[in-house]
Design a protein around this motif. Sequence first.
Motif, PDB file in Angstrom:
ATOM      1  N   LYS A  30       0.833  -1.210   0.000  1.00 22.54           N
ATOM      2  CA  LYS A  30       0.000   0.000   0.000  1.00 22.54           C
ATOM      3  C   LYS A  30       0.861   1.251   0.000  1.00 22.54           C
ATOM      4  CE  LYS A  30      -4.062  -2.043   2.243  1.00 22.54           C
ATOM      5  NZ  LYS A  30      -4.920  -2.065   3.446  1.00 22.54           N
ATOM      6  N   VAL A  31       1.930   1.241   0.800  1.00 20.56           N
ATOM      7  CA  VAL A  31       2.828   2.401   0.840  1.00 20.56           C
ATOM      8  C   VAL A  31       3.525   2.581  -0.503  1.00 20.56           C
ATOM      9  CG1 VAL A  31       4.936   3.323   1.871  1.00 20.56           C
ATOM     10  CG2 VAL A  31       3.170   2.332   3.335  1.00 20.56           C
ATOM     11  N   VAL A  32       4.052   1.490  -1.053  1.00 21.78           N
ATOM     12  CA  VAL A  32       4.756   1.555  -2.333  1.00 21.78           C
ATOM     13  C   VAL A  32       3.814   2.014  -3.446  1.00 21.78           C
ATOM     14  CG1 VAL A  32       5.890   0.185  -4.126  1.00 21.78           C
ATOM     15  CG2 VAL A  32       6.523  -0.130  -1.728  1.00 21.78           C
ATOM     16  N   ASP A  33       2.621   1.455  -3.484  1.00 24.10           N
ATOM     17  CA  ASP A  33       1.661   1.827  -4.523  1.00 24.10           C
ATOM     18  C   ASP A  33       1.276   3.297  -4.408  1.00 24.10           C
ATOM     19  OD1 ASP A  33       1.805  -0.774  -5.291  1.00 24.10           O
ATOM     20  OD2 ASP A  33      -0.205  -1.336  -4.627  1.00 24.10           O
ATOM     21  N   TRP A  34       1.140   3.789  -3.184  1.00 20.79           N
ATOM     22  CA  TRP A  34       0.795   5.206  -2.988  1.00 20.79           C
ATOM     23  C   TRP A  34       1.925   6.092  -3.504  1.00 20.79           C
ATOM     24  CZ3 TRP A  34       2.827   9.400  -0.409  1.00 20.79           C
ATOM     25  CH2 TRP A  34       1.984  10.508  -0.246  1.00 20.79           C
ATOM     26  N   ILE A  35       3.175   5.742  -3.171  1.00 16.73           N
ATOM     27  CA  ILE A  35       4.322   6.535  -3.625  1.00 16.73           C
ATOM     28  C   ILE A  35       4.414   6.523  -5.151  1.00 16.73           C
ATOM     29  CG2 ILE A  35       6.842   6.660  -3.634  1.00 16.73           C
ATOM     30  CD1 ILE A  35       6.808   5.589  -0.780  1.00 16.73           C
ATOM     31  N   CYS A  36       4.248   5.353  -5.753  1.00 10.55           N
ATOM     32  CA  CYS A  36       4.347   5.245  -7.214  1.00 10.55           C
ATOM     33  C   CYS A  36       3.230   6.015  -7.902  1.00 10.55           C
ATOM     34  CB  CYS A  36       4.306   3.777  -7.628  1.00 10.55           C
ATOM     35  SG  CYS A  36       5.738   2.814  -7.088  1.00 10.55           S
ATOM     36  N   ASP A  37       2.040   5.963  -7.324  1.00  7.19           N
ATOM     37  CA  ASP A  37       0.907   6.668  -7.924  1.00  7.19           C
ATOM     38  C   ASP A  37       1.101   8.181  -7.828  1.00  7.19           C
ATOM     39  OD1 ASP A  37      -1.948   6.467  -9.004  1.00  7.19           O
ATOM     40  OD2 ASP A  37      -2.263   7.717  -7.223  1.00  7.19           O
ATOM     41  N   LYS A  38       1.499   8.679  -6.657  1.00  8.03           N
ATOM     42  CA  LYS A  38       1.676  10.115  -6.470  1.00  8.03           C
ATOM     43  C   LYS A  38       2.872  10.649  -7.252  1.00  8.03           C
ATOM     44  CE  LYS A  38      -1.860  10.514  -3.850  1.00  8.03           C
ATOM     45  NZ  LYS A  38      -3.098  11.158  -4.391  1.00  8.03           N
ATOM     46  N   SER A  39       3.947   9.861  -7.359  1.00  6.36           N
ATOM     47  CA  SER A  39       5.102  10.320  -8.131  1.00  6.36           C
ATOM     48  C   SER A  39       4.746  10.433  -9.611  1.00  6.36           C
ATOM     49  CB  SER A  39       6.279   9.371  -7.939  1.00  6.36           C
ATOM     50  OG  SER A  39       5.979   8.065  -8.417  1.00  6.36           O
ATOM     51  N   GLY A  40       3.938   9.484 -10.111  1.00  5.80           N
ATOM     52  CA  GLY A  40       3.501   9.573 -11.504  1.00  5.80           C
ATOM     53  C   GLY A  40       2.618  10.779 -11.742  1.00  5.80           C
ATOM     54  N   LEU A  41       1.720  11.055 -10.793  1.00  6.88           N
ATOM     55  CA  LEU A  41       0.869  12.243 -10.912  1.00  6.88           C
ATOM     56  C   LEU A  41       1.708  13.512 -10.840  1.00  6.88           C
ATOM     57  CD1 LEU A  41      -1.982  13.495 -10.989  1.00  6.88           C
ATOM     58  CD2 LEU A  41      -2.022  13.325  -8.490  1.00  6.88           C
ATOM     59  N   PHE A  42       2.704  13.508  -9.964  1.00  4.97           N
ATOM     60  CA  PHE A  42       3.579  14.668  -9.787  1.00  4.97           C
ATOM     61  C   PHE A  42       4.265  15.033 -11.102  1.00  4.97           C
ATOM     62  CE2 PHE A  42       7.658  16.598  -8.843  1.00  4.97           C
ATOM     63  CZ  PHE A  42       7.381  17.514  -7.848  1.00  4.97           C
ATOM     64  N   VAL A  43       4.940  14.063 -11.721  1.00  5.70           N
ATOM     65  CA  VAL A  43       5.704  14.380 -12.929  1.00  5.70           C
ATOM     66  C   VAL A  43       4.805  14.593 -14.138  1.00  5.70           C
ATOM     67  CG1 VAL A  43       7.739  13.165 -12.103  1.00  5.70           C
ATOM     68  CG2 VAL A  43       6.075  11.938 -13.513  1.00  5.70           C
ATOM     69  N   SER A  44       3.550  14.147 -14.074  1.00  9.94           N
ATOM     70  CA  SER A  44       2.647  14.365 -15.217  1.00  9.94           C
ATOM     71  C   SER A  44       2.408  15.851 -15.459  1.00  9.94           C
ATOM     72  CB  SER A  44       1.319  13.644 -14.988  1.00  9.94           C
ATOM     73  OG  SER A  44       0.580  14.238 -13.933  1.00  9.94           O
ATOM     74  N   PHE A  45       2.466  16.640 -14.396  1.00  9.81           N
ATOM     75  CA  PHE A  45       2.238  18.080 -14.540  1.00  9.81           C
ATOM     76  C   PHE A  45       3.415  18.790 -15.210  1.00  9.81           C
ATOM     77  CE2 PHE A  45      -0.787  17.218 -11.034  1.00  9.81           C
ATOM     78  CZ  PHE A  45      -1.924  17.754 -11.610  1.00  9.81           C
ATOM     79  N   TRP A  46       4.556  18.116 -15.300  1.00 11.96           N
ATOM     80  CA  TRP A  46       5.695  18.733 -15.986  1.00 11.96           C
ATOM     81  C   TRP A  46       5.399  18.980 -17.464  1.00 11.96           C
ATOM     82  CZ3 TRP A  46      10.480  15.553 -13.877  1.00 11.96           C
ATOM     83  CH2 TRP A  46      10.729  15.952 -12.555  1.00 11.96           C
ATOM     84  N   THR A  47       4.483  18.219 -18.022  1.00 12.97           N
ATOM     85  CA  THR A  47       4.141  18.408 -19.437  1.00 12.97           C
ATOM     86  C   THR A  47       3.648  19.822 -19.694  1.00 12.97           C
ATOM     87  OG1 THR A  47       3.516  16.068 -19.518  1.00 12.97           O
ATOM     88  CG2 THR A  47       2.796  17.456 -21.346  1.00 12.97           C
ATOM     89  N   ALA A 104       7.390   3.634 -12.707  1.00  8.83           N
ATOM     90  CA  ALA A 104       6.729   2.950 -11.603  1.00  8.83           C
ATOM     91  C   ALA A 104       5.217   3.138 -11.671  1.00  8.83           C
ATOM     92  CB  ALA A 104       7.267   3.474 -10.275  1.00  8.83           C
ATOM     93  N   PHE A 105       4.777   4.327 -12.064  1.00 12.79           N
ATOM     94  CA  PHE A 105       3.344   4.593 -12.229  1.00 12.79           C
ATOM     95  C   PHE A 105       2.762   3.684 -13.308  1.00 12.79           C
ATOM     96  CE2 PHE A 105      -0.202   6.787 -14.225  1.00 12.79           C
ATOM     97  CZ  PHE A 105      -0.956   7.218 -13.141  1.00 12.79           C
ATOM     98  N   ALA A 106       3.500   3.540 -14.407  1.00 11.36           N
ATOM     99  CA  ALA A 106       3.040   2.657 -15.485  1.00 11.36           C
ATOM    100  C   ALA A 106       2.994   1.203 -15.024  1.00 11.36           C
ATOM    101  CB  ALA A 106       3.956   2.799 -16.701  1.00 11.36           C
ATOM    102  N   MET A 107       3.972   0.778 -14.232  1.00 12.40           N
ATOM    103  CA  MET A 107       3.978  -0.572 -13.682  1.00 12.40           C
ATOM    104  C   MET A 107       2.768  -0.798 -12.777  1.00 12.40           C
ATOM    105  SD  MET A 107       5.377  -3.583 -13.055  1.00 12.40           S
ATOM    106  CE  MET A 107       7.067  -3.502 -13.647  1.00 12.40           C
ATOM    107  N   LEU A 108       2.468   0.181 -11.946  1.00 18.64           N
ATOM    108  CA  LEU A 108       1.345   0.081 -11.014  1.00 18.64           C
ATOM    109  C   LEU A 108       0.022  -0.084 -11.744  1.00 18.64           C
ATOM    110  CD1 LEU A 108       0.133   0.323  -8.132  1.00 18.64           C
ATOM    111  CD2 LEU A 108       0.144   2.816  -8.463  1.00 18.64           C
ATOM    112  N   HIS A 109      -0.148   0.644 -12.844  1.00 17.04           N
ATOM    113  CA  HIS A 109      -1.421   0.642 -13.562  1.00 17.04           C
ATOM    114  C   HIS A 109      -1.415  -0.265 -14.795  1.00 17.04           C
ATOM    115  CE1 HIS A 109      -3.242   3.814 -11.120  1.00 17.04           C
ATOM    116  NE2 HIS A 109      -2.049   4.395 -11.119  1.00 17.04           N
ATOM    117  N   GLY A 110      -0.403  -1.112 -14.912  1.00 12.63           N
ATOM    118  CA  GLY A 110      -0.370  -2.078 -15.997  1.00 12.63           C
ATOM    119  C   GLY A 110      -0.270  -1.461 -17.375  1.00 12.63           C
ATOM    120  N   ALA A 111       0.476  -0.368 -17.494  1.00  6.78           N
ATOM    121  CA  ALA A 111       0.564   0.345 -18.765  1.00  6.78           C
ATOM    122  C   ALA A 111       1.759  -0.053 -19.608  1.00  6.78           C
ATOM    123  CB  ALA A 111       0.606   1.854 -18.516  1.00  6.78           C
ATOM    124  N   HIS A 112       2.634  -0.919 -19.094  1.00  2.00           N
ATOM    125  CA  HIS A 112       3.775  -1.364 -19.890  1.00  2.00           C
ATOM    126  C   HIS A 112       3.323  -2.354 -20.968  1.00  2.00           C
ATOM    127  CE1 HIS A 112       7.021   0.580 -17.725  1.00  2.00           C
ATOM    128  NE2 HIS A 112       6.483   0.205 -16.581  1.00  2.00           N
TER     129      HIS A 112
END
Length: 234
Positions: free
Chosen positions: A71-88, A129-137
Amino acid sequence: MSDLEGFGFVLPHWFYWGWLAVMPLIMMAWDKWSSGHGGETAEPELTPGELQAEEDDPLIYLQFEGNWFTKVVDWICDKSGLFVSFWTVNAVVFYFFEVVMRYLFNMPTIWVHESSFLLLGMQYLLAGAFAMLHGAHVRVDVMYNLLPVRGRVGMDIFTSMFFFMFALVLMITSWTFFQNSYSMNETTVETWGIQYWPVKGMMVLGSVLLLLAGISKLIKDIVLFVRLGRERTA
């Protein structure tokens, strides 16, 4: 700064790194605030492709909530993916600035292209990691879809061994790149001359997040594999 005279506005290095660190937090806070003050929002409708994926993949309906570690790892991976998505958004703003300066004022910049491809490269690494979490690879499904549900989970467990080999090599190699870049105070060869070691440091961070996401997925796959085996023999 004498080499930069005559180029108009040049984005300072400290502002570039600071803005990449602060801007997503502002956007995430704004998104949370606006969703909390805008009433209930309707669930987005699934596309035909997503509906077909749900129909074809029974694993979607077999979700394991995980333990405290996953749960901790998934939360970190999800939030980090959301964080860098705004860089676009930054890349869009940077290139808009470049077009205005180049074609309206005949003053092309020396930093927009470099800052944007560095930004998107770091985004690609940190979003793994975000892609791994959500099965996007990407996964080849020729044999995978022919297996029963428990066989698919077993295949995921087996192929994860190859994933860990890749993730470990990536992490070790990235750490070597980062150390060498930091010790040499490596900078880009362009006139802007921004330091490379923070970029290569993102390679290390991205590989660590990817490895943690893989461990989380392996734990959930093993638990699901055991549960399906128990249901089969019950």
